[in-house]
Scaffold this motif. Structure first.
Motif, PDB file in Angstrom:
ATOM      1  N   ALA A 113     -38.567   7.811  -7.266  1.00 34.30           N
ATOM      2  CA  ALA A 113     -39.385   9.006  -7.021  1.00 34.30           C
ATOM      3  C   ALA A 113     -39.357   9.992  -8.180  1.00 34.30           C
ATOM      4  O   ALA A 113     -40.310  10.753  -8.360  1.00 34.30           O
ATOM      5  N   LYS A 166     -32.590  18.179   5.961  1.00 32.77           N
ATOM      6  CA  LYS A 166     -33.699  18.935   6.532  1.00 32.77           C
ATOM      7  C   LYS A 166     -33.702  20.331   5.908  1.00 32.77           C
ATOM      8  O   LYS A 166     -34.271  21.280   6.436  1.00 32.77           O
ATOM      9  N   LYS A 183     -48.188  12.177   0.495  1.00 34.05           N
ATOM     10  CA  LYS A 183     -46.826  12.708   0.289  1.00 34.05           C
ATOM     11  C   LYS A 183     -46.663  13.232  -1.124  1.00 34.05           C
ATOM     12  O   LYS A 183     -47.221  12.666  -2.066  1.00 34.05           O
ATOM     13  N   ILE A 184     -45.885  14.281  -1.241  1.00 36.81           N
ATOM     14  CA  ILE A 184     -45.613  14.849  -2.562  1.00 36.81           C
ATOM     15  C   ILE A 184     -44.260  14.307  -3.026  1.00 36.81           C
ATOM     16  O   ILE A 184     -43.246  14.497  -2.355  1.00 36.81           O
ATOM     17  N   PRO A 185     -44.264  13.589  -4.160  1.00 39.30           N
ATOM     18  CA  PRO A 185     -42.995  13.007  -4.609  1.00 39.30           C
ATOM     19  C   PRO A 185     -41.924  14.068  -4.854  1.00 39.30           C
ATOM     20  O   PRO A 185     -42.232  15.173  -5.307  1.00 39.30           O
ATOM     21  N   GLY A 186     -40.690  13.702  -4.528  1.00 38.41           N
ATOM     22  CA  GLY A 186     -39.581  14.629  -4.774  1.00 38.41           C
ATOM     23  C   GLY A 186     -39.333  15.598  -3.635  1.00 38.41           C
ATOM     24  O   GLY A 186     -38.376  16.378  -3.680  1.00 38.41           O
ATOM     25  N   LEU A 187     -40.188  15.549  -2.613  1.00 42.41           N
ATOM     26  CA  LEU A 187     -39.959  16.412  -1.440  1.00 42.41           C
ATOM     27  C   LEU A 187     -39.667  15.526  -0.236  1.00 42.41           C
ATOM     28  O   LEU A 187     -40.267  14.466  -0.083  1.00 42.41           O
ATOM     29  N   HIS A 234     -36.559  14.152   2.763  1.00 40.14           N
ATOM     30  CA  HIS A 234     -35.395  13.266   2.766  1.00 40.14           C
ATOM     31  C   HIS A 234     -35.102  12.858   4.200  1.00 40.14           C
ATOM     32  O   HIS A 234     -35.267  13.658   5.112  1.00 40.14           O
ATOM     33  N   ARG A 235     -34.668  11.617   4.350  1.00 44.29           N
ATOM     34  CA  ARG A 235     -34.343  11.120   5.682  1.00 44.29           C
ATOM     35  C   ARG A 235     -33.236  11.961   6.335  1.00 44.29           C
ATOM     36  O   ARG A 235     -33.249  12.206   7.535  1.00 44.29           O
ATOM     37  N   LYS A 286     -41.197  22.194   8.098  1.00 46.78           N
ATOM     38  CA  LYS A 286     -40.917  20.907   8.768  1.00 46.78           C
ATOM     39  C   LYS A 286     -39.624  20.285   8.239  1.00 46.78           C
ATOM     40  O   LYS A 286     -39.303  19.132   8.541  1.00 46.78           O
ATOM     41  N   ASN A 343     -35.785  17.181  -2.979  1.00 42.66           N
ATOM     42  CA  ASN A 343     -34.647  16.269  -2.931  1.00 42.66           C
ATOM     43  C   ASN A 343     -34.116  16.057  -4.359  1.00 42.66           C
ATOM     44  O   ASN A 343     -34.626  16.663  -5.308  1.00 42.66           O
ATOM     45  N   PRO A 345     -40.222   3.192  -5.268  1.00 41.68           N
ATOM     46  CA  PRO A 345     -40.595   4.614  -5.357  1.00 41.68           C
ATOM     47  C   PRO A 345     -40.138   5.455  -4.164  1.00 41.68           C
ATOM     48  O   PRO A 345     -40.056   6.673  -4.280  1.00 41.68           O
ATOM     49  N   LEU A 346     -39.805   4.832  -3.039  1.00 39.37           N
ATOM     50  CA  LEU A 346     -39.319   5.639  -1.914  1.00 39.37           C
ATOM     51  C   LEU A 346     -37.828   5.926  -2.043  1.00 39.37           C
ATOM     52  O   LEU A 346     -37.248   6.665  -1.256  1.00 39.37           O
ATOM     53  N   HIS A 347     -37.188   5.343  -3.057  1.00 36.59           N
ATOM     54  CA  HIS A 347     -35.736   5.541  -3.217  1.00 36.59           C
ATOM     55  C   HIS A 347     -35.533   6.183  -4.593  1.00 36.59           C
ATOM     56  O   HIS A 347     -35.918   7.335  -4.799  1.00 36.59           O
TER      57      HIS A 347
HETATM   58  N1  COA Z   1     -44.949  15.306   1.176  1.00 38.67           N
HETATM   59  C1  COA Z   1     -45.740  15.646   2.203  1.00 38.67           C
HETATM   60  N2  COA Z   1     -45.438  15.390   3.486  1.00 38.67           N
HETATM   61  C2  COA Z   1     -44.289  14.756   3.717  1.00 38.67           C
HETATM   62  C3  COA Z   1     -43.412  14.376   2.693  1.00 38.67           C
HETATM   63  C4  COA Z   1     -43.785  14.692   1.381  1.00 38.67           C
HETATM   64  N3  COA Z   1     -42.997  14.351   0.351  1.00 38.67           N
HETATM   65  N4  COA Z   1     -42.347  13.758   3.216  1.00 38.67           N
HETATM   66  C5  COA Z   1     -42.540  13.730   4.545  1.00 38.67           C
HETATM   67  N5  COA Z   1     -43.723  14.328   4.840  1.00 38.67           N
HETATM   68  C6  COA Z   1     -44.285  14.515   6.176  1.00 38.67           C
HETATM   69  C7  COA Z   1     -44.708  13.180   6.759  1.00 38.67           C
HETATM   70  O1  COA Z   1     -46.050  12.861   6.400  1.00 38.67           O
HETATM   71  C8  COA Z   1     -44.554  13.430   8.220  1.00 38.67           C
HETATM   72  O2  COA Z   1     -45.629  14.226   8.660  1.00 38.67           O
HETATM   73  P1  COA Z   1     -46.198  14.120  10.168  1.00 38.67           P
HETATM   74  O3  COA Z   1     -45.089  14.641  11.034  1.00 38.67           O
HETATM   75  O4  COA Z   1     -47.398  14.954  10.144  1.00 38.67           O
HETATM   76  O5  COA Z   1     -46.455  12.650  10.393  1.00 38.67           O
HETATM   77  C9  COA Z   1     -43.299  14.304   8.295  1.00 38.67           C
HETATM   78  O6  COA Z   1     -43.262  14.988   7.041  1.00 38.67           O
HETATM   79  C10 COA Z   1     -42.030  13.511   8.512  1.00 38.67           C
HETATM   80  O7  COA Z   1     -41.919  12.557   7.470  1.00 38.67           O
HETATM   81  P2  COA Z   1     -41.292  11.109   7.558  1.00 38.67           P
HETATM   82  O8  COA Z   1     -42.113  10.143   6.778  1.00 38.67           O
HETATM   83  O9  COA Z   1     -40.999  10.785   8.989  1.00 38.67           O
HETATM   84  O10 COA Z   1     -39.932  11.325   6.824  1.00 38.67           O
HETATM   85  P3  COA Z   1     -38.922  10.191   6.505  1.00 38.67           P
HETATM   86  O11 COA Z   1     -37.605  10.761   6.812  1.00 38.67           O
HETATM   87  O12 COA Z   1     -39.248   8.907   7.158  1.00 38.67           O
HETATM   88  O13 COA Z   1     -39.163   9.944   4.967  1.00 38.67           O
HETATM   89  C11 COA Z   1     -39.050  10.116   2.672  1.00 38.67           C
HETATM   90  C12 COA Z   1     -38.390  10.455   4.006  1.00 38.67           C
HETATM   91  C13 COA Z   1     -38.079  10.430   1.568  1.00 38.67           C
HETATM   92  C14 COA Z   1     -39.381   8.595   2.610  1.00 38.67           C
HETATM   93  C15 COA Z   1     -40.345  10.936   2.533  1.00 38.67           C
HETATM   94  O14 COA Z   1     -40.059  12.302   2.661  1.00 38.67           O
HETATM   95  C16 COA Z   1     -41.066  10.660   1.230  1.00 38.67           C
HETATM   96  O15 COA Z   1     -41.798   9.666   1.134  1.00 38.67           O
HETATM   97  N6  COA Z   1     -40.858  11.536   0.202  1.00 38.67           N
HETATM   98  C17 COA Z   1     -41.487  11.368  -1.081  1.00 38.67           C
HETATM   99  C18 COA Z   1     -40.759  10.276  -1.895  1.00 38.67           C
HETATM  100  C19 COA Z   1     -39.404  10.759  -2.387  1.00 38.67           C
HETATM  101  O16 COA Z   1     -39.253  11.825  -2.932  1.00 38.67           O
HETATM  102  N7  COA Z   1     -38.391   9.871  -2.241  1.00 38.67           N
HETATM  103  C20 COA Z   1     -37.040  10.116  -2.730  1.00 38.67           C
HETATM  104  C21 COA Z   1     -36.087  10.358  -1.604  1.00 38.67           C
HETATM  105  S1  COA Z   1     -34.488  10.809  -2.212  1.00 38.67           S
END
Ligand code: COA
Length: 390
Positions: A236, A276, A266-270, A272-273, A319, A324, A231-233
């Motif tokens: 989602a 920004k 976390k809100i799915p779909g929002l 990205h690593r 932030k 995504n 689900p993290l890839h």
């Molecule tokens: N909803 C709410 N808050 C979010 C968020 C989201 N989808 N994604 C990141 N954040 C917050 C984190 O909680 C963190 O908050 P903090 O600074 O208060 O601790 C901050 O934003 C930074 O997030 P971080 O987890 O370090 O980002 P990451 O780069 O490691 O993770 C994802 C990237 C994609 C794993 C992450 O954004 C996520 O889990 N998204 C939802 C799943 C998703 O859509 N995945 C598909 C990716 S293509």
């Protein structure tokens, strides 16, 4: 390629390998600040507008746009390798009805390696024809594997591929049994193009790690599929639709979002690593949603998603947490009548082109991946006989 065979003198640990280069690659590049993605130097927006999946796959695999002859031959080869062997179909019949289509895809792609053996040793001259055959086999057969499982799990017979349809149109036809309208074909094609490649990520890295031991390419691609299933890839987009269903109506978005933020969920779909800002693929998929809305009328699910985007700009957007690729893709697929658990397999059917491009690039070049760990356990303990243990 840089000559970099020595180990770095001051290795540092980075969780999730964040910021650590693991390969040199010329396949694609991302500018996460500007929200810009290029395949082989060509803007994804141009490819979505002018190219097809077949042409984009060739571009990724071979580095340049194909000539008219190359493209025609490639399309022909793909059409003629869409069928799968009856043993594979029989194997799929034994999978549990509840099996997730990604698990089925991973297993069947791994099994393909037994039918199409690839040389284990990559020493010496690589046979370009054998490599090309792997490209054709995987790109052509993966849609058939997905569609066959989707039907057989309900007790229906698979729909045979049609040679008169393009890659995208035939995939849609095998999935739904309906011949696609022009707009449907274009939407499927654009969806495949925008999902075809995305630099180094968990699934591409998984593919390369497995391939680095010279395991066969089907095993390597099945590892990529396994990674994408999480689900993290890729998973989602399923979560996004489940969330939109749970919210139910536009007026409930605000309180839902607030609840999530308060609980730090976390809100799915929002997010990205790398990006920004808004993911350029989300921009393109949103456009497709708008085209579909124009054709088919208002869609409450899309309106809920749009409202989430608007409201989250104030909080998460600041932030750099923006929509995504998964945020709008599921809504498009649902409108085309595709079941939710097939969204990630569609992603895999597209991404196999990118995985293969990276595989080819690293063939015979890279060393076997052998990273280091930082040991934090005990040392020098003696074995304690069972009757002396407390
Ligand atoms: N909803 C709410 N808050 C979010 C968020 C989201 N989808 N994604 C990141 N954040 C917050 C984190 O909680 C963190 O908050 P903090 O600074 O208060 O601790 C901050 O934003 C930074 O997030 P971080 O987890 O370090 O980002 P990451 O780069 O490691 O993770 C994802 C990237 C994609 C794993 C992450 O954004 C996520 O889990 N998204 C939802 C799943 C998703 O859509 N995945 C598909 C990716 S293509």
């Amino acid at each position: 390629m840089t000559d970099n065979k020595t180990e770095p003198q001051f290795p540092c640990y980075s969780e999730g390998l964040a910021g650590i280069p693991v390969a040199e690659s010329a396949v694609s590049s991302v500018d996460g600040t500007r929200g810009y993605l290029e395949y082989r130097g060509i803007d994804i927006e141009q490819l979505a507008e002018h190219s097809s999946f077949e042409e984009t796959a060739w571009l990724l695999l071979y580095g340049d746009l194909p000539t008219a002859d190359e493209l025609a031959t490639f399309e022909d080869e793909l059409r003629h390798h869409r069928r799968i062997k009856f043993n594979i179909r029989d194997m799929m019949k034994c999978f549990p009805e509840s099996a997730h289509p990604m698990d089925s895809l991973q297993a069947t792609v791994a099994a393909l390696g037994m039918f199409y053996p690839f040389p284990k040793s990559l020493e010496g001259e690589l046979d370009a024809k054998k490599v090309h055959q792997v490209f054709v086999n995987l790109i052509a057969k993966m849609p058939t594997l997905v569609a066959a499982h989707a039907r057989m799990r309900h007790g229906d017979d698979p729909i045979a591929p049609r040679d008169d349809l393009s890659h995208a149109a035939n995939f849609y036809y095998m999935l739904t049994g309906n011949e696609p309208f022009e707009l449907t074909t274009r939407i499927m094609d654009v969806a495949l193009v925008v999902h075809a490649e995305h630099t180094m990520n968990a699934s591409t890295f998984s593919t390369l790690v497995v391939a680095s031991s010279h395991a066969d390419p089907y095993t390597a691609i099945s590892a990529g599929i396994g990674s994408l299933s999480g689900p993290l890839h890729g998973g989602a987009n399923e979560d996004v639709l489940n969330m939109l269903d749970e919210i139910g109506s536009v007026d409930k978005v605000e309180s839902y979002l607030q609840g999530k933020l308060d609980r730090k969920e976390k809100i799915p779909g929002l997010g990205h690593r790398v990006y920004k800002t808004k993911d350029p693929r989300a921009v393109l998929l949103q456009k497709l949603n708008e085209e579909l809305t124009e054709k088919m009328g208002a869609d409450p699910t899309y309106e809920i998603a749009h409202r989430i985007e608007e409201l989250s700009k104030e909080t998460l957007g600041k932030k750099g947490i923006c929509p995504n690729v998964d945020f709008y893709s599921g809504i498009v697929y649902r409108k085309l009548g595709i079941p939710t658990d097939l969204f990630t397999p569609i992603f895999a059917v597209a991404r196999v082109a990118g995985w293969l491009a990276h595989w080819r690039e690293q063939l015979g070049v890279g060393r076997i991946y052998r990273p280091k760990q930082i040991y934090v356990g005990k040392n020098g303990h003696s074995y304690v006989p069972m009757d002396e243990r407390i």
